[in-house]
Design an enzyme around this catalytic site. Structure first.
Site, PDB file in Angstrom:
ATOM      1  N   TYR A 190       0.686  -0.849  -0.329  1.00 44.95           N
ATOM      2  CA  TYR A 190      -0.022   0.262   0.484  1.00 44.95           C
ATOM      3  C   TYR A 190       1.265   1.581  -0.235  1.00 44.95           C
ATOM      4  CZ  TYR A 190      -4.346  -1.928   0.554  1.00 44.95           C
ATOM      5  OH  TYR A 190      -5.964  -2.488   0.037  1.00 44.95           O
ATOM      6  N   LYS A 208       2.595 -14.751   3.772  1.00 50.24           N
ATOM      7  CA  LYS A 208       3.401 -15.582   3.248  1.00 50.24           C
ATOM      8  C   LYS A 208       4.570 -16.358   3.171  1.00 50.24           C
ATOM      9  CE  LYS A 208       1.586 -18.288  -0.389  1.00 50.24           C
ATOM     10  NZ  LYS A 208       0.545 -19.718  -0.276  1.00 50.24           N
ATOM     11  N   ASP A 247      -3.621 -18.881   2.222  1.00 52.74           N
ATOM     12  CA  ASP A 247      -4.230 -18.931   1.906  1.00 52.74           C
ATOM     13  C   ASP A 247      -5.244 -20.564   3.057  1.00 52.74           C
ATOM     14  OD1 ASP A 247      -1.770 -20.504   2.084  1.00 52.74           O
ATOM     15  OD2 ASP A 247      -2.121 -20.979   0.118  1.00 52.74           O
ATOM     16  N   ASP A 268      -5.996  -6.507   4.025  1.00 50.29           N
ATOM     17  CA  ASP A 268      -7.412  -5.653   2.948  1.00 50.29           C
ATOM     18  C   ASP A 268      -8.865  -7.370   2.745  1.00 50.29           C
ATOM     19  OD1 ASP A 268      -9.539  -4.193   1.648  1.00 50.29           O
ATOM     20  OD2 ASP A 268      -7.885  -5.018  -0.115  1.00 50.29           O
ATOM     21  N   ASP A 288     -12.622  -8.723   4.366  1.00 49.09           N
ATOM     22  CA  ASP A 288     -13.783  -8.823   3.488  1.00 49.09           C
ATOM     23  C   ASP A 288     -14.271 -10.202   3.305  1.00 49.09           C
ATOM     24  OD1 ASP A 288     -13.743  -6.463   2.162  1.00 49.09           O
ATOM     25  OD2 ASP A 288     -14.448  -6.799   0.300  1.00 49.09           O
TER      26      ASP A 288
HETATM   27  C1  IPM Z   1     -10.844  -1.166   2.380  1.00 48.12           C
HETATM   28  C2  IPM Z   1     -10.843  -0.703   0.884  1.00 48.12           C
HETATM   29  C3  IPM Z   1      -9.567   0.087   1.151  1.00 48.12           C
HETATM   30  C4  IPM Z   1      -8.357  -0.938   1.698  1.00 48.12           C
HETATM   31  C5  IPM Z   1      -9.774   0.946  -0.417  1.00 48.12           C
HETATM   32  C6  IPM Z   1     -11.095   1.274  -0.624  1.00 48.12           C
HETATM   33  C7  IPM Z   1      -8.184   1.527  -0.723  1.00 48.12           C
HETATM   34  O1  IPM Z   1     -10.565  -2.041   0.509  1.00 48.12           O
HETATM   35  O2  IPM Z   1     -10.680  -0.187   3.802  1.00 48.12           O
HETATM   36  O3  IPM Z   1     -10.332  -2.371   3.277  1.00 48.12           O
HETATM   37  O4  IPM Z   1      -7.676  -1.385   0.286  1.00 48.12           O
HETATM   38  O5  IPM Z   1      -7.892  -0.966   2.667  1.00 48.12           O
HETATM   39 MG    MG Z   2     -10.862  -3.473   1.606  1.00 48.72          MG
END
Ligand code: IPM
Ligand code: MG
Length: 360
Positions: A138, A190, A224, A248, A252
């Site tokens: 990042y 990893k 993984d 990240d 999700d």
């Molecule tokens: C998150 C989002 C952000 C990230 C994006 C929108 C840049 O996916 O906060 O997880 O990748 O950190």
């Molecule tokens: Mg994200």
């Protein structure tokens, strides 16, 4: 009792306005109950401002934001703005400039919430991911060579600094110690492929753990395999620490097993500075302005904001208020038909009102 608590509010884009409104309603209700004062200032940042003025995040706004106790963010992302401009220009820039080096994401299945995993309930899904928030892929390093030609080369660099990794690991060890659970910290990386950057992570993890946190069990998963365990055995986890990019991705997946983006909240934390709290979902243009988006993620983010303030100042009223918000949310989740936008059986503002009622 501390003086007035100053928060900056960035509704941002899309449904950000609707969910932030409910979070503030809940904040006002707990502030009245626990006896603290709030001063909230709105910041007009996001896609509309960018389209109107060409400005993404003026330097003056960054320095003003530094003066607040915390930032409350709705959502960033606008259908008429090229992807990347607002995300990098607002969200990532604030994380970096305010040195919010921890991205804290609890993954907790609340009562009555539909879980896509067969035979898993609230007793199985309750862990926290500590995502490093300023380094790794990042940081933005990289470049092109012979761009646009058939010989094009593109690089994207990953960094791990001992300083950045160590402060993140220490935060995670401390959290694992505070959590009333298995006292286990799992490093997710990893190391079999990223043999430089993740070697640093692994060595620092064991050195720090052995020297300063011998009471915390050290555990390691490749990323993984971690995705596999999230689905198969989520009860295995207590606290996870992981570099930015993997954090990240796995959060999700974590959001899905806790019932979806409607409930997933996160904090971008600088433990001694200005932190920023947000629902981790996007701006949901499709649902904007319809009063159907789920505000619970934003409301949970408000709870986290108060708990982080308590950790920073040692003021117990904030901690109690933050916990109270979570308890109220847990009273509301069983009453909703679904956590998905448009399918809750209630409107956005009704859900906010239900949380306020449950607070008292
Ligand atoms: C998150 C989002 C952000 C990230 C994006 C929108 C840049 O996916 O906060 O997880 O990748 O950190
Ligand atoms: Mg994200």
């Amino acid at each position: 009792m501390a003086e007035t608590y100053k928060i900056a509010v960035i509704p941002g884009d899309g449904t950000g306005f609707e969910v932030v409104r409910e979070g503030r309603k809940v904040l006002d209700a707990v502030a009245a109950r626990f006896g603290f004062k709030i001063e909230a200032s709105d910041f007009d940042l996001g896609g509309d401002r960018y389209l109107r003025t060409g400005e993404v995040l003026p330097d003056s706004a960054v320095s003003e934001l530094r003066g607040f106790d915390a930032i409350y963010l709705g959502a960033i992302g606008h259908p008429d703005v090229k992807p990347g401009i607002l995300e990098k220009g607002i969200l990532l820039r604030l994380r970096f400039e305010l040195d919010q080096y921890i991205n804290l994401r609890p993954v907790k299945l609340y009562p009555g919430v539909d879980c896509p995993l067969k035979d898993k309930g609230p007793e199985h899904i309750d862990f926290t991911v500590v995502r490093e928030n300023t380094e790794d892929l990042y940081f933005g390093g990289g470049g092109f060579l012979r761009k646009g030609t058939p010989q094009e080369v593109a690089t994207q660099e990953m960094i791990a600094t001992r300083f950045g990794v160590e402060r993140c690991l220490r935060y995670a060890f401390e959290l694992a110690r505070r959590r009333d659970d298995q006292k286990m910290l799992t490093l997710v990386a990893k190391t079999n492929v990223l043999t430089y950057a993740h070697s640093l992570w692994e060595r620092a993890f064991h050195e720090i753990g052995q020297a300063d946190y011998p009471d915390i069990k050290r555990d390691y998963n490749h990323v993984d395999a971690c995705c596999m365990w999230f689905v198969k055995n989520p009860e295995y986890y207590d606290t996870i620490v992981t570099p930015n990019m993997f954090g990240d991705i796995i959060t999700d997946l974590g959001a899905m097993i806790q019932g979806g983006m409607g409930i997933a909240a996160g904090g971008n934390i600088n433990p001694t500075g200005t932190s920023m709290f947000e629902p981790i979902g996007g701006s949901a243009p499709k649902y904007t302005g319809k009063n159907v988006i789920n505000p619970l993620a934003a409301i949970c983010a408000m709870g986290m904001l108060l708990e982080a303030e308590a950790a920073k100042t040692g003021d117990d009223a904030y901690a109690r208020a933050g916990r109270r918000i979570e308890q109220a949310v847990m009273q509301v989740t069983p009453k909703l038909k679904s956590l998905s936008a448009g399918q809750m059986g209630y409107t956005t503002s009704e859900v906010g009102d239900m949380v306020c009622t449950a607070l008292t």
